[in-house]
Design a protein around this motif. Structure first.
Motif, PDB file in Angstrom:
ATOM      1  N   LEU A 631       0.827  -1.200   0.000  1.00  0.00           N
ATOM      2  CA  LEU A 631       0.000   0.000   0.000  1.00  0.00           C
ATOM      3  C   LEU A 631       0.865   1.255   0.000  1.00  0.00           C
ATOM      4  CD1 LEU A 631      -2.845   1.285   0.309  1.00  0.00           C
ATOM      5  CD2 LEU A 631      -2.532   1.102   2.781  1.00  0.00           C
ATOM      6  N   VAL A 632       1.890   1.253   0.831  1.00  0.00           N
ATOM      7  CA  VAL A 632       2.802   2.396   0.890  1.00  0.00           C
ATOM      8  C   VAL A 632       3.474   2.615  -0.458  1.00  0.00           C
ATOM      9  CG1 VAL A 632       5.021   3.154   1.845  1.00  0.00           C
ATOM     10  CG2 VAL A 632       3.226   2.328   3.368  1.00  0.00           C
ATOM     11  N   GLU A 633       3.984   1.543  -1.038  1.00  0.00           N
ATOM     12  CA  GLU A 633       4.706   1.671  -2.301  1.00  0.00           C
ATOM     13  C   GLU A 633       3.781   2.074  -3.446  1.00  0.00           C
ATOM     14  OE1 GLU A 633       6.493  -2.153  -2.466  1.00  0.00           O
ATOM     15  OE2 GLU A 633       8.208  -1.594  -1.217  1.00  0.00           O
ATOM     16  N   PHE A 649       9.031   6.863   9.381  1.00  0.00           N
ATOM     17  CA  PHE A 649       8.076   6.319  10.337  1.00  0.00           C
ATOM     18  C   PHE A 649       8.372   4.846  10.608  1.00  0.00           C
ATOM     19  CE2 PHE A 649       5.760   9.551   7.855  1.00  0.00           C
ATOM     20  CZ  PHE A 649       5.363  10.406   8.870  1.00  0.00           C
ATOM     21  N   LEU A 650       8.275   4.444  11.874  1.00  0.00           N
ATOM     22  CA  LEU A 650       8.305   3.031  12.252  1.00  0.00           C
ATOM     23  C   LEU A 650       6.897   2.665  12.701  1.00  0.00           C
ATOM     24  CD1 LEU A 650       9.769   0.347  12.885  1.00  0.00           C
ATOM     25  CD2 LEU A 650      10.129   1.233  15.206  1.00  0.00           C
ATOM     26  N   VAL A 651       6.221   1.793  11.938  1.00  0.00           N
ATOM     27  CA  VAL A 651       4.861   1.360  12.276  1.00  0.00           C
ATOM     28  C   VAL A 651       4.976   0.146  13.192  1.00  0.00           C
ATOM     29  CG1 VAL A 651       2.639   0.611  11.390  1.00  0.00           C
ATOM     30  CG2 VAL A 651       4.009   2.253  10.089  1.00  0.00           C
ATOM     31  N   SER A 675      -3.220   2.251  14.370  1.00  0.00           N
ATOM     32  CA  SER A 675      -4.279   3.255  14.197  1.00  0.00           C
ATOM     33  C   SER A 675      -3.694   4.598  13.777  1.00  0.00           C
ATOM     34  CB  SER A 675      -5.088   3.394  15.483  1.00  0.00           C
ATOM     35  OG  SER A 675      -4.260   3.796  16.563  1.00  0.00           O
ATOM     36  N   ALA A 676      -2.515   4.941  14.329  1.00  0.00           N
ATOM     37  CA  ALA A 676      -1.876   6.197  13.938  1.00  0.00           C
ATOM     38  C   ALA A 676      -1.381   6.133  12.491  1.00  0.00           C
ATOM     39  CB  ALA A 676      -0.718   6.513  14.885  1.00  0.00           C
ATOM     40  N   PHE A 677      -0.922   4.951  12.075  1.00  0.00           N
ATOM     41  CA  PHE A 677      -0.498   4.752  10.687  1.00  0.00           C
ATOM     42  C   PHE A 677      -1.672   4.976   9.738  1.00  0.00           C
ATOM     43  CE2 PHE A 677      -0.211   1.350   7.322  1.00  0.00           C
ATOM     44  CZ  PHE A 677       0.670   2.021   6.495  1.00  0.00           C
ATOM     45  N   VAL A 678      -2.815   4.374  10.060  1.00  0.00           N
ATOM     46  CA  VAL A 678      -4.011   4.547   9.232  1.00  0.00           C
ATOM     47  C   VAL A 678      -4.413   6.015   9.195  1.00  0.00           C
ATOM     48  CG1 VAL A 678      -6.462   3.997   9.045  1.00  0.00           C
ATOM     49  CG2 VAL A 678      -4.826   2.196   9.593  1.00  0.00           C
ATOM     50  N   GLU A 680      -2.475   8.583   9.549  1.00  0.00           N
ATOM     51  CA  GLU A 680      -1.502   9.303   8.728  1.00  0.00           C
ATOM     52  C   GLU A 680      -1.806   9.127   7.234  1.00  0.00           C
ATOM     53  OE1 GLU A 680       1.957  11.517   7.648  1.00  0.00           O
ATOM     54  OE2 GLU A 680       0.790  11.388   9.507  1.00  0.00           O
ATOM     55  N   LEU A 681      -2.175   7.905   6.851  1.00  0.00           N
ATOM     56  CA  LEU A 681      -2.524   7.673   5.446  1.00  0.00           C
ATOM     57  C   LEU A 681      -3.755   8.486   5.057  1.00  0.00           C
ATOM     58  CD1 LEU A 681      -2.034   3.803   5.067  1.00  0.00           C
ATOM     59  CD2 LEU A 681      -0.407   5.627   4.606  1.00  0.00           C
ATOM     60  N   GLU A 682      -4.772   8.475   5.923  1.00  0.00           N
ATOM     61  CA  GLU A 682      -5.997   9.217   5.615  1.00  0.00           C
ATOM     62  C   GLU A 682      -5.723  10.711   5.560  1.00  0.00           C
ATOM     63  OE1 GLU A 682      -8.566   7.853   8.709  1.00  0.00           O
ATOM     64  OE2 GLU A 682      -9.211   6.049   7.590  1.00  0.00           O
ATOM     65  N   ARG A 683      -4.862  11.196   6.460  1.00  0.00           N
ATOM     66  CA  ARG A 683      -4.528  12.618   6.468  1.00  0.00           C
ATOM     67  C   ARG A 683      -3.890  13.052   5.158  1.00  0.00           C
ATOM     68  NH1 ARG A 683      -0.363  15.898   7.249  1.00  0.00           N
ATOM     69  NH2 ARG A 683       1.146  14.217   7.505  1.00  0.00           N
ATOM     70  N   ARG A 684      -3.128  12.116   4.542  1.00  0.00           N
ATOM     71  CA  ARG A 684      -2.427  12.445   3.303  1.00  0.00           C
ATOM     72  C   ARG A 684      -3.203  12.021   2.061  1.00  0.00           C
ATOM     73  NH1 ARG A 684       3.830  11.185   4.957  1.00  0.00           N
ATOM     74  NH2 ARG A 684       4.155  11.632   2.748  1.00  0.00           N
TER      75      ARG A 684
END
Length: 689
Positions: A631-633, A649-651, A675-678, A680-684
């Motif tokens: 997903l990141v890539e 970031f270290l998830v 949850s913070a990773f998710v 962060e993705l939504e924020r971006r």
């Protein structure tokens, strides 16, 4: 322990609410208070799960409480040595220090003969001058003995038995074992040194071995070796990742008195120390013999290995009167089980060729029952082991089976001079074999029929191309039918070809052809994984795809270019280069590329994460780590397997590795919960649906 003994006024004990407010919104005082409640509740839940075997909350709820405590300790720097979160492992050491035991850890006199046990009883009664004595009978665990010391109820240190007077300091290693409490419960002694046995449960051992084999590592021979090898690891975080457990069964020193050995089975659990539920007090030695026979009959039902029973004079004052020899106490005796060992004859020795070319010799035996299982083959491991044993075809050998893994030949009982001569050439393709220490390899790669068939199986496997309907049996059938010789032949299969095979129908044939068609344009990372390049798993394949972009660029890269890829060191770079330079491999790959077009590694979901590098540790709930990395890539970011100064970031998921967390601290890398990773993705602007 009943519910009334649970911590009072603690909201995380009974039906805890795991919908927590954001860590960032808490004051430090509130965070400290919540962390203290969580530690208390988690210790209680650990006790219910590991000691009482009667949990009151589910695993997911427990995981949520644990993750919250980790988040609080990390955000507010609240970590304490006795916190449940500290089980992830400490700093690696260069070697294990030697420490003195608080009291001698003696071994036991032992025998597998009932008459020897009766003689022990005679000596006990004669030494005490009385006819009636009672004994405590317990399982004799087949693990690794340790001394564990508590002061004021707090875990202080642990050591292996060693020579009985001194042992290896394994304090940080034992700290990671979930069934070892960091703080004792209730009205515990001010000083308590206990003896326990570290072991690996049978089911966990099998699962751990399966994972080792899947990673290309050698499996442990038996649970005892697994426990002993794990506990002596210099890196405690490695120990934390392995499924160890412990039973406590003895008192070495205490600031309270025990009148009888059996008392510890009542008092240890109240303090949080786990005991086996198989112990029994008997009135005479004949009952002790019956206990042993009964436990032997139930041996295979237990989830831990035992190799006998321990018979102990229950009266501790009487034990003091009898004393000990320099080696063993006079008041205890081990009545051993017969070994899971039988004799049989080696009828042949064959050499198996693995997917990576490793050659493994296997002895084919006259069938013999060992531990309730009929055995007809046993591993000989490697050429050096054959020479050490001196084994050859026709020899009578001793076979042992432990932990239900493939049996081993332990010795030659009756044989001639010399030993089986390991072949100089691969039995499948006649290539001259190569040696790497004690191991032997066929260098032919995909040019070797045996490696080729296993390469086809791996290519179709779930971790590679995930071709549903093409497992090991199917590949063997296709090869035997002459339809498939190498990877490219898969793409020439027709519905007519397949439907003509036994067990295949029109529908299953059509399904497989459809599955194969769907893999003609695979992502580059998947294609690199599927080739089965030595030392290259899915994570390294993704890094290679990201670094080089196209298959041709990876294929033609030199070792210097390969070593520039994260986590690709000289050994891996050499393995990749050798794989692509081998003529046999090149021929198979060239033909495969006529049917398959690996797609360049480009971000297809957008560039929302461009310029950001993520590293993952631990397991995630919402998706697998592989899915998260992809997903990141897909959205322009980078997902690497190690933390560096370039990491953003270290998830951190469940059961994270300590080394990555330490590296993140060193490089000032921001840790993110799942949850913070998710978030962060939504924020971006990344759509994770």
């Amino acid at each position: 322990m009943d519910a009334s003994e649970a911590p009072t006024d603690n909201p995380y004990v009974t039906d805890p609410d795991t919908e927590f407010e954001a860590v960032e919104s808490l004051t430090e005082t509130a965070a400290r208070e919540q962390a203290a409640l969580l530690r208390e509740a988690i210790r209680y839940h650990d006790h219910r799960y590991y000691v009482r075997a009667d949990p009151v909350i589910g695993d997911r709820t427990y995981d949520a409480l644990f993750a919250r405590l980790e988040a609080l300790e990390s955000a507010f720097d609240l970590e304490v040595e006795t916190s449940p979160t500290q089980r992830v492992g400490g700093v690696p050491v260069d070697e294990l220090a030697t420490v003195d035991h608080v009291a001698p850890m003696r071994s036991l006199d032992q025998s597998g003969e009932a008459d020897d046990v009766r003689e022990f009883d005679r000596r006990v009664r004669e030494g005490l001058g009385r006819e009636e004595v009672t004994y405590l009978c317990e399982p004799k665990f087949d693990g690794l003995s340790v001394e564990v010391v508590y002061e004021d109820g707090v875990y202080q240190r642990a050591a292996t038995r060693g020579d009985g007077q001194q042992g290896d300091d394994v304090t940080e290693q034992v700290r990671t074992i979930p069934s070892v409490p960091q703080r004792l419960r209730g009205d515990c002694p001010d000083t308590l040194a206990v003896r326990g046995e570290v072991y690996m449960p049978r089911e966990a051992f099998q699962e751990h071995n399966r994972e080792r084999v899947e990673r290309g590592e050698d499996p442990f021979a038996n649970p005892r070796n697994a426990a002993a090898g794990t506990l002596r690891q210099l890196d405690p975080s490695v120990v934390a990742e392995r499924p160890l457990a412990v039973f406590f069964f003895g008192v070495l020193d205490a600031s309270v008195d025990f009148e009888a050995h059996s008392e510890l089975y009542d008092r240890f659990p109240d303090w949080g120390l786990r005991v086996a539920d198989q112990a029994e007090v008997v009135d005479d030695i004949e009952a002790a013999l019956d206990y042993r026979d009964d436990l032997l009959a139930r041996r295979e039902e237990l989830d831990y290995e035992i190799d006998g029973t321990v018979i102990t004079l229950n009266d501790r004052a009487a034990c003091e009167r009898l004393g000990s020899t320099a080696r063993a106490p006079r008041w205890a005796f081990a009545y051993k089980f017969p070994a899971r060992s039988e004799r049989t004859t080696v009828r042949d020795i064959v050499v198996q060729v693995g997917r990576t070319g490793r050659l493994t010799p296997v002895a084919l035996l006259d069938p013999v029952e060992v531990g309730g299982v009929t055995v007809s083959r046993a591993s000989l491991h490697n050429p050096d082991e054959i020479a050490r044993l001196g084994v050859s075809v026709g020899d009578e050998v001793a076979i042992e089976r432990a932990g239900d893994v493939i049996p081993d030949v332990t010795e030659v009982v009756d044989g001639g001079e010399g030993h089986y001569e390991f072949p100089a050439a691969c039995p499948a393709c006649e290539s001259e074999i190569e040696r790497d220490g004690p191991l032997a390899f066929c260098p032919a790669g995909l040019g070797c029929p045996a490696q080729r068939e296993q390469a086809i199986e791996y290519y179709a496997s779930r971790e590679a191309m995930d071709i549903e309907g093409l497992g090991e049996a199917g590949v063997t059938q296709l090869v035997d039918a002459g339809l498939v010789e190498d990877l490219a032949d898969l793409y020439e299969l027709t519905v007519t070809d397949l439907a003509a095979l036994e067990g295949w129908g029109e529908t299953s044939a059509e399904n497989l052809v459809t599955e194969l068609e769907a893999t003609r344009q695979p992502p580059l990372a998947d294609f690199l994984t599927a080739l089965g390049i030595p030392e290259v798993g899915s994570a390294t394949a993704r890094e290679l795809a990201t670094a080089f972009g196209t298959f041709e660029a990876v294929r033609t890269a030199d070792e210097t270019e390969l070593e520039a890829v994260p986590d690709v060191g000289p050994t891996v770079a050499t393995a990749i280069r050798d794989f692509f330079l081998a003529e046999e491999n090149a021929a198979v790959i060239d033909r495969l590329l006529e049917y398959v077009d690996p797609q360049p590694a480009t971000a297809t979901g957008g560039d929302e994460l461009a310029g950001s590098t993520f590293v993952f540790t631990g397991s995630l709930d919402g998706f697998t780590r592989s899915e998260a990395q992809e997903l990141v890539e897909r959205h322009g970011g980078s997902a690497t397997s190690s933390v560096s100064g370039n990491t953003d970031f270290l998830v951190v998921g469940d059961d994270p590795g300590q080394r990555k967390r330490d590296d993140a601290d060193e490089h000032d890398v921001e840790p993110l919960s799942e949850s913070a990773f998710v978030a962060e993705l939504e924020r971006r602007g990344v759509d994770i649906e």
